[in-house]
Design a protein around this motif. Structure first.
Motif, short mmCIF file in Angstrom:
data_model
loop_
_atom_site.label_atom_id
_atom_site.label_comp_id
_atom_site.label_asym_id
_atom_site.label_seq_id
_atom_site.Cartn_x
_atom_site.Cartn_y
_atom_site.Cartn_z
N VAL A 219 0.92 -1.09 0.04
CA VAL A 219 -0.03 -0.15 0.03
C VAL A 219 0.85 1.29 0.05
CG1 VAL A 219 -2.15 -0.95 1.06
CG2 VAL A 219 -0.25 -0.22 2.38
N ASP A 220 0.30 2.39 -0.26
CA ASP A 220 1.01 3.56 -0.74
C ASP A 220 1.91 4.30 0.66
OD1 ASP A 220 1.13 3.45 -3.58
OD2 ASP A 220 -0.59 5.04 -3.72
N GLY A 221 1.27 3.79 1.75
CA GLY A 221 1.83 4.10 3.17
C GLY A 221 0.83 4.03 4.07
N PHE A 222 1.14 4.41 5.25
CA PHE A 222 0.15 4.17 6.52
C PHE A 222 -1.06 4.99 6.27
CE2 PHE A 222 0.93 2.65 10.92
CZ PHE A 222 -0.20 2.54 11.22
N MET A 223 -2.23 4.21 6.39
CA MET A 223 -3.36 5.09 5.92
C MET A 223 -4.44 5.28 6.78
SD MET A 223 -3.93 3.05 2.27
CE MET A 223 -4.82 4.37 1.49
N THR A 224 -5.45 6.09 6.76
CA THR A 224 -6.39 6.44 7.88
C THR A 224 -7.14 5.20 8.25
OG1 THR A 224 -7.96 7.03 6.13
CG2 THR A 224 -6.43 8.99 7.24
N ALA A 225 -7.36 4.16 7.54
CA ALA A 225 -7.72 2.92 7.87
C ALA A 225 -7.27 1.89 6.81
CB ALA A 225 -9.45 3.11 7.75
N ALA A 233 -10.21 5.43 2.57
CA ALA A 233 -8.87 5.62 3.46
C ALA A 233 -7.87 6.36 2.79
CB ALA A 233 -8.47 4.19 3.72
N THR A 234 -7.17 7.20 3.22
CA THR A 234 -6.28 8.05 2.55
C THR A 234 -5.03 7.87 3.34
OG1 THR A 234 -6.76 9.94 3.91
CG2 THR A 234 -7.78 9.61 1.56
N VAL A 235 -3.81 8.18 2.52
CA VAL A 235 -2.44 7.90 3.01
C VAL A 235 -2.19 9.26 3.83
CG1 VAL A 235 0.19 8.01 2.60
CG2 VAL A 235 -1.75 6.74 1.17
N ILE A 236 -1.60 8.86 5.25
CA ILE A 236 -1.15 9.99 6.14
C ILE A 236 0.32 10.01 5.92
CG2 ILE A 236 -0.67 10.36 8.70
CD1 ILE A 236 -3.07 7.90 9.23
N ARG A 237 0.85 11.40 5.54
CA ARG A 237 2.08 11.76 5.04
C ARG A 237 3.13 11.60 6.31
NH1 ARG A 237 1.48 10.51 0.91
NH2 ARG A 237 0.42 11.54 -0.86
N GLN A 238 2.80 12.08 7.38
CA GLN A 238 3.54 12.12 8.64
C GLN A 238 2.97 11.73 9.86
OE1 GLN A 238 6.39 15.15 9.31
NE2 GLN A 238 6.49 16.14 7.35
N MET A 239 3.44 11.11 10.57
CA MET A 239 2.90 10.52 12.21
C MET A 239 4.18 10.31 13.03
SD MET A 239 1.21 7.14 10.64
CE MET A 239 -0.11 6.81 11.97
N THR A 240 3.62 10.66 14.38
CA THR A 240 4.70 10.51 15.40
C THR A 240 4.66 9.15 15.65
OG1 THR A 240 2.96 10.64 16.98
CG2 THR A 240 4.14 12.94 16.12
N TYR A 241 5.64 8.77 16.42
CA TYR A 241 5.88 7.39 16.92
C TYR A 241 4.61 7.01 17.68
CZ TYR A 241 10.83 7.41 15.52
OH TYR A 241 11.92 7.83 14.93
N ASP A 242 4.26 7.92 18.81
CA ASP A 242 2.95 7.65 19.26
C ASP A 242 1.73 7.38 18.57
OD1 ASP A 242 4.53 7.93 21.55
OD2 ASP A 242 4.03 9.95 22.09
N GLN A 243 1.59 8.26 17.36
CA GLN A 243 0.24 7.97 16.74
C GLN A 243 0.55 6.82 16.34
OE1 GLN A 243 0.50 11.52 14.54
NE2 GLN A 243 -0.56 12.69 15.46
N GLY A 282 4.99 7.94 0.37
CA GLY A 282 4.91 6.86 1.52
C GLY A 282 4.52 7.76 2.89
N THR A 283 4.87 7.33 3.78
CA THR A 283 4.40 7.83 5.11
C THR A 283 5.98 8.04 5.94
OG1 THR A 283 2.16 7.00 5.38
CG2 THR A 283 3.47 7.53 7.40
N LEU A 284 6.00 9.02 6.58
CA LEU A 284 7.23 9.05 7.44
C LEU A 284 6.75 9.17 9.01
CD1 LEU A 284 10.30 9.78 8.33
CD2 LEU A 284 9.57 12.09 7.83
N ILE A 285 7.30 8.16 9.60
CA ILE A 285 6.92 8.27 11.22
C ILE A 285 8.33 8.57 12.16
CG2 ILE A 285 6.11 6.78 12.98
CD1 ILE A 285 4.96 4.78 10.79
N SER A 286 8.13 9.60 12.72
CA SER A 286 9.19 10.22 13.39
C SER A 286 8.93 10.85 14.56
CB SER A 286 9.96 10.89 12.47
OG SER A 286 9.36 12.17 12.11
#
Ligand code: ADP
Ligand code: ASP
Ligand code: MG
Length: 287
Positions: A219-225, A233-243, A282-286
């Motif tokens: 899949v294109d990244g971490f998504m909303t569902a 569902a849509t791709v979440i561009r950036q997330m924190t580790y906690d999220q 993709g999604t960046l988690i940081s």
């Protein structure tokens, strides 16, 4: 140095593996590649074990089918002198796997230890084959590196093994299987839990202070569902580790939940990328 993990669908077919080969061979910095078993294979190995326990000949038919599937991949993607060596090494693994099913049939019982052993062949096969498909790659045996207790990584023993093996590696591409490990005390095969290849990659990234961990999936990244459940569902561009941790804990299987902690502790960014759509951001988690 980066750690790249490719999941089951990413290594499940000849076409998918061509993408993996392209992605890995075009990396500028050295990489450690962690791979899952061929898509669906872990479930198939479990199904065969259940048949073997009932003394059902179907177990051997399954072994024939999966042998043919691996051989086809090798014949299409491994060239030159390496193919004979590859076929021989894989044949030895299938011989051992057949023997494991014979033992289960003879005992007419499937123990936890039997199951752990037979499923490990998925990643043992895929990692060996993928190390031969990728140019100038070096194979590392995860069963000699990863140590666990009750399906959780034994970090002390594992980090020492990583330092002595991958830590000393001076080449450009190392390939190892995800998920598989040995119990620290008994030394029997005891794996990291379903979906655990992500966790292997995170432990390696953390132990070696990698610049990033890339989870390559379908899949294109971490998504909303889960897009298989929610077409909007849509791709979440950036997330924190906690999220990310919270969504994984709630069942977002795009990343196996125990994966986040080892890399978050070292502030190593995680990228979720699509093997079949390299151009997607993709999604960046940081932090
Ligand atoms: P891999 O074999 O690469 O490890 P998985 O099947 O374990 O892949 O994880 C990818 C799948 O996770 C996607 O195909 C998707 O159906 C599912 N998924 C569940 N929740 C999410 C989410 N929030 N974002 C993206 N994918 C999700
Ligand atoms: N092959 C294992 C599984 O199917 C581990 C993984 O794919 O991450 O659960
Ligand atoms: Mg997965």
């Amino acid at each position: 140095m980066k750690v790249l993990k490719f999941g089951g669908t990413s290594v499940g077919t000849v076409e998918a593996l061509r993408n993996v080969k392209y992605i890995v061979e075009n990396q500028e910095e050295p990489v450690i590649v962690v791979v899952s078993a061929l898509g669906g294979l872990t479930d198939t190995l479990i199904q065969a074990a259940n048949l073997a326990a009932k003394n059902d000949i179907g177990a051997y038919r399954i072994v024939q089918d999966i042998t043919a599937r691996h051989n086809e991949i090798m014949n299409k993607l491994i060239t030159g002198e390496q193919i004979d060596d590859a076929l021989n090494r894989v044949r030895a693994l299938f011989y051992e796997l057949s023997n494991a099913y014979t033992d289960i049939s003879r005992n007419e019982e499937l123990t936890e230890a039997d199951l752990e052993e037979v499923v490990s062949y998925g990643e043992r096969l895929s990692s060996l084959i993928i190390s031969l498909i990728i140019d100038d790659a070096t194979y590392f045996n995860s069963l000699e590196i990863m140590r666990s207790s009750n399906h959780e990584c034994d970090l002390e023993a594992t980090n020492a093994n990583i330092a002595n093996t991958l830590g000393k590696f001076k080449g450009k591409v190392a390939v190892m299987g995800g998920f598989i490990s040995r119990d620290s005390k008994s030394r029997r095969i005891s794996n990291l839990g379903r979906g655990g290849s992500d966790y292997t990659a995170a432990i390696v990234a953390s132990a070696l202070n990698a610049d990033s961990l890339e989870i390559w999936t379908d899949v294109d990244g971490f998504m909303t569902a889960d897009p298989k459940v929610d077409p909007n569902a849509t791709v979440i561009r950036q997330m924190t580790y906690d999220q990310a941790q919270e969504m994984c804990d709630q069942g977002a299987k795009v990343i196996y939940a125990p994966t986040i902690k080892p890399v978050a502790e070292k502030h190593i960014p995680i990228w979720v990328k699509n093997t079949f759509n390299r151009g997607a951001l993709g999604t960046l988690i940081s932090d």
